[in-house]
Design a protein around this motif. Structure first.
Motif, mmCIF file in Angstrom:
data_model
loop_
_atom_site.group_PDB
_atom_site.id
_atom_site.type_symbol
_atom_site.label_atom_id
_atom_site.label_comp_id
_atom_site.label_asym_id
_atom_site.label_seq_id
_atom_site.Cartn_x
_atom_site.Cartn_y
_atom_site.Cartn_z
ATOM 1 N N VAL A 166 0.804 -1.038 0.018
ATOM 2 C CA VAL A 166 0.101 0.020 -0.065
ATOM 3 C C VAL A 166 0.959 1.448 -0.063
ATOM 4 O O VAL A 166 0.247 2.666 -0.033
ATOM 5 N N PHE A 167 2.136 1.066 0.302
ATOM 6 C CA PHE A 167 2.874 2.392 0.129
ATOM 7 C C PHE A 167 4.067 2.032 -0.891
ATOM 8 O O PHE A 167 5.328 2.079 -0.527
ATOM 9 N N PRO A 168 3.990 1.799 -2.175
ATOM 10 C CA PRO A 168 5.016 1.658 -3.052
ATOM 11 C C PRO A 168 5.962 2.767 -3.420
ATOM 12 O O PRO A 168 7.008 2.714 -3.886
ATOM 13 N N GLU A 169 5.217 3.940 -3.304
ATOM 14 C CA GLU A 169 6.071 5.056 -3.426
ATOM 15 C C GLU A 169 7.185 5.415 -2.324
ATOM 16 O O GLU A 169 8.160 6.121 -2.576
ATOM 17 N N LEU A 170 6.736 4.918 -1.050
ATOM 18 C CA LEU A 170 7.985 4.977 0.096
ATOM 19 C C LEU A 170 8.869 3.708 -0.352
ATOM 20 O O LEU A 170 10.084 4.161 0.176
ATOM 21 N N ALA A 171 8.725 2.595 -0.710
ATOM 22 C CA ALA A 171 9.452 1.537 -0.885
ATOM 23 C C ALA A 171 10.633 1.672 -1.587
ATOM 24 O O ALA A 171 11.698 1.188 -1.610
ATOM 25 N N VAL A 172 10.510 2.910 -2.599
ATOM 26 C CA VAL A 172 11.785 3.087 -3.393
ATOM 27 C C VAL A 172 12.699 4.081 -2.722
ATOM 28 O O VAL A 172 13.639 4.258 -3.259
ATOM 29 N N GLN A 173 12.248 4.411 -1.468
ATOM 30 C CA GLN A 173 13.253 5.377 -1.000
ATOM 31 C C GLN A 173 14.271 4.465 -0.162
ATOM 32 O O GLN A 173 14.033 3.638 0.495
ATOM 33 N N ARG A 174 15.549 4.910 -0.575
ATOM 34 C CA ARG A 174 16.667 3.806 -0.035
ATOM 35 C C ARG A 174 16.970 4.242 1.463
ATOM 36 O O ARG A 174 17.273 3.244 2.158
ATOM 37 N N MET A 175 16.641 5.298 2.092
ATOM 38 C CA MET A 175 17.072 5.407 3.364
ATOM 39 C C MET A 175 15.639 5.274 4.225
ATOM 40 O O MET A 175 14.586 5.767 3.916
ATOM 41 N N GLY A 176 15.864 4.543 5.694
ATOM 42 C CA GLY A 176 14.727 4.524 6.528
ATOM 43 C C GLY A 176 13.741 5.706 6.746
ATOM 44 O O GLY A 176 12.596 5.793 6.862
ATOM 45 N N ARG A 177 14.651 6.623 7.046
ATOM 46 C CA ARG A 177 13.902 7.945 7.371
ATOM 47 C C ARG A 177 13.139 8.440 6.287
ATOM 48 O O ARG A 177 12.268 9.366 6.702
ATOM 49 N N ASP A 178 13.649 8.059 5.272
ATOM 50 C CA ASP A 178 12.389 8.488 3.990
ATOM 51 C C ASP A 178 11.246 7.692 3.691
ATOM 52 O O ASP A 178 10.397 7.728 3.072
ATOM 53 N N ARG A 179 11.105 6.542 4.701
ATOM 54 C CA ARG A 179 9.922 5.586 4.534
ATOM 55 C C ARG A 179 9.178 5.733 5.549
ATOM 56 O O ARG A 179 8.313 4.917 5.913
ATOM 57 N N VAL A 180 9.490 6.884 6.612
ATOM 58 C CA VAL A 180 8.549 7.252 7.710
ATOM 59 C C VAL A 180 7.176 7.595 7.024
ATOM 60 O O VAL A 180 7.136 8.315 6.251
ATOM 61 N N VAL A 181 6.187 7.027 8.021
ATOM 62 C CA VAL A 181 4.666 7.421 7.519
ATOM 63 C C VAL A 181 4.592 8.422 8.554
ATOM 64 O O VAL A 181 3.812 8.100 9.694
ATOM 65 N N HIS A 182 4.211 9.696 8.277
ATOM 66 C CA HIS A 182 4.191 10.409 9.394
ATOM 67 C C HIS A 182 2.683 11.044 9.607
ATOM 68 O O HIS A 182 2.452 11.374 10.914
ATOM 69 N N ASP A 183 1.704 10.438 8.901
ATOM 70 C CA ASP A 183 0.487 10.655 9.305
ATOM 71 C C ASP A 183 -0.078 9.322 9.781
ATOM 72 O O ASP A 183 0.155 8.388 8.917
ATOM 73 N N ALA A 184 -0.246 9.222 10.969
ATOM 74 C CA ALA A 184 -0.735 7.991 11.464
ATOM 75 C C ALA A 184 -1.914 7.253 10.997
ATOM 76 O O ALA A 184 -2.218 6.242 11.330
ATOM 77 N N LEU A 185 -2.881 8.243 10.478
ATOM 78 C CA LEU A 185 -3.932 7.401 10.109
ATOM 79 C C LEU A 185 -3.817 7.245 8.333
ATOM 80 O O LEU A 185 -4.685 6.498 7.880
ATOM 81 N N GLU A 186 -2.635 7.651 7.773
ATOM 82 C CA GLU A 186 -2.444 7.339 6.341
ATOM 83 C C GLU A 186 -2.437 5.636 6.039
ATOM 84 O O GLU A 186 -3.211 5.414 5.193
ATOM 85 N N PRO A 187 -1.952 4.836 6.874
ATOM 86 C CA PRO A 187 -2.021 3.609 6.825
ATOM 87 C C PRO A 187 -3.590 3.052 6.649
ATOM 88 O O PRO A 187 -3.850 2.090 5.842
ATOM 89 N N ALA A 188 -4.585 3.525 7.696
ATOM 90 C CA ALA A 188 -5.581 3.141 7.682
ATOM 91 C C ALA A 188 -6.504 3.599 6.493
ATOM 92 O O ALA A 188 -7.437 2.927 5.957
ATOM 93 N N ARG A 189 -6.099 4.677 5.829
ATOM 94 C CA ARG A 189 -6.804 5.156 4.653
ATOM 95 C C ARG A 189 -6.792 4.335 3.686
ATOM 96 O O ARG A 189 -7.361 4.494 2.883
ATOM 97 N N ARG A 190 -5.486 3.729 3.393
ATOM 98 C CA ARG A 190 -5.232 2.893 2.314
ATOM 99 C C ARG A 190 -5.718 1.683 2.456
ATOM 100 O O ARG A 190 -5.452 0.528 1.715
ATOM 101 N N SER A 191 -6.666 1.054 3.319
ATOM 102 C CA SER A 191 -7.399 -0.124 3.690
ATOM 103 C C SER A 191 -6.691 -1.248 3.159
ATOM 104 O O SER A 191 -7.149 -2.015 2.497
ATOM 105 N N PRO A 192 -5.626 -1.449 4.117
ATOM 106 C CA PRO A 192 -5.035 -2.942 3.768
ATOM 107 C C PRO A 192 -5.713 -4.044 4.346
ATOM 108 O O PRO A 192 -6.527 -3.786 5.255
#
Length: 277
Positions: free
Chosen positions: A175-201
């Motif tokens: 559900v986060f393919p755009e973050l997966a291509v970021q090579r550094m862990g700090r760039d894969r942080v989900v800053h909005d706590a509700l965003e994973p829920a919005r993507r309905s996994p």
């Protein structure tokens, strides 16, 4: 860095688990003189080899005393440790693989260093066959599950690239393919706590880098109660040693576990959608 052409390095220190596992699979474990304290694969390595490092640091004097002709590590996060070892006069090789293709390339490179190219290619060919079989099975499913993979909980970090790619091979959709291509862990942080829920996994999979995954804590997050995975109780753990080590473990056990979870979801979804008589 130079080694006898016909033999390659004879005394290798492995700062991370995946190199240790790979050299054992290649039958070249005799070359290993030191391993990471986090090593669990293969199990016998912990009994046979001295543990000389954590992930971010190591016992420099002990490593030097082993007289390695090569030290192999992984990740930019080991830069400080690598610097200490280089300053101690050792040959150090640090890789930074992020994708499945890079994992395979690194495995081939290590195999080449120890003269095990043919064995490596046979292993890779067999793995590719198995991965294709899983992908073919998934193509028959009416729908692929949407997967939220959480690598860490505070802050929330989504799947690294090879995990995202393995989810796709296993039959799911990250559900986060755009973050997966970021090579550094700090760039894969989900800053909005509700965003994973919005993507309905449909599936939530946790692998908290060695810390036990707590599905009950995830399910209790504010605003997550109507997420399909939470509603249906589909929150699962894959241990970090099986999926977050960029080597054989992730490609075999990690992929198989992902496929089983996706296949189980697909079977239940198909049954629920079937007409009743």
């Amino acid at each position: 860095m130079s080694f006898p052409a016909a033999h390659g390095p004879q005394r290798i220190v492995c700062l991370t688990e995946e190199t240790t596992e790979w050299l054992y699979l290649l039958g070249e474990e005799r070359r290993i003189v030191g391993i990471s304290g986090y090593t669990v694969r293969p199990r016998r390595a912990r009994e046979e080899k001295p543990r000389v490092s954590a992930f971010l640091d190591g016992k420099i004097d002990k490593i030097v005393a082993l007289e390695p002709d090569l030290v192999i590590g992984f990740s930019d996060m080991q830069a400080a440790l690598a610097d200490k070892l280089i300053r101690a006069g050792l040959n150090v090789f640090i890789t930074n693989q992020r994708s499945v293709a890079e994992i395979l390339g690194t495995m081939r490179l290590v195999a080449g260093l120890v003269g095990a190219h043919e064995r490596a290619e046979a292993w890779v060919a067999e793995w590719q066959q198995g991965a294709l079989a899983l992908a073919e099975a998934a193509r028959r499913w009416p729908r692929r599950p949407r997967v939220y993979f959480e690598e860490w909980d505070e802050p929330k970090i989504s799947a690294i690239q090879w995990v995202s790619e393995l989810i796709g091979m296993a039959g799911g959709e990250d559900v986060f393919p755009e973050l997966a291509v970021q090579r550094m862990g700090r760039d894969r942080v989900v800053h909005d706590a509700l965003e994973p829920a919005r993507r309905s996994p449909d599936l939530i999979i946790g692998s908290w880098c060695g810390k036990k995954f707590r599905p009950e804590h995830v399910a209790a997050r504010e605003g997550w109660q109507q997420v399909p995975a939470v509603r249906d109780g589909r929150l699962h753990e894959i241990k970090s040693c099986d999926i977050l080590q960029p080597g054989p473990a992730a490609l075999t056990d990690g992929l198989q576990q992902l496929h089983r979870l996706c296949a189980d979801w697909a079977a239940h979804a198909a049954a629920a959608a079937a007409p009743t008589t």
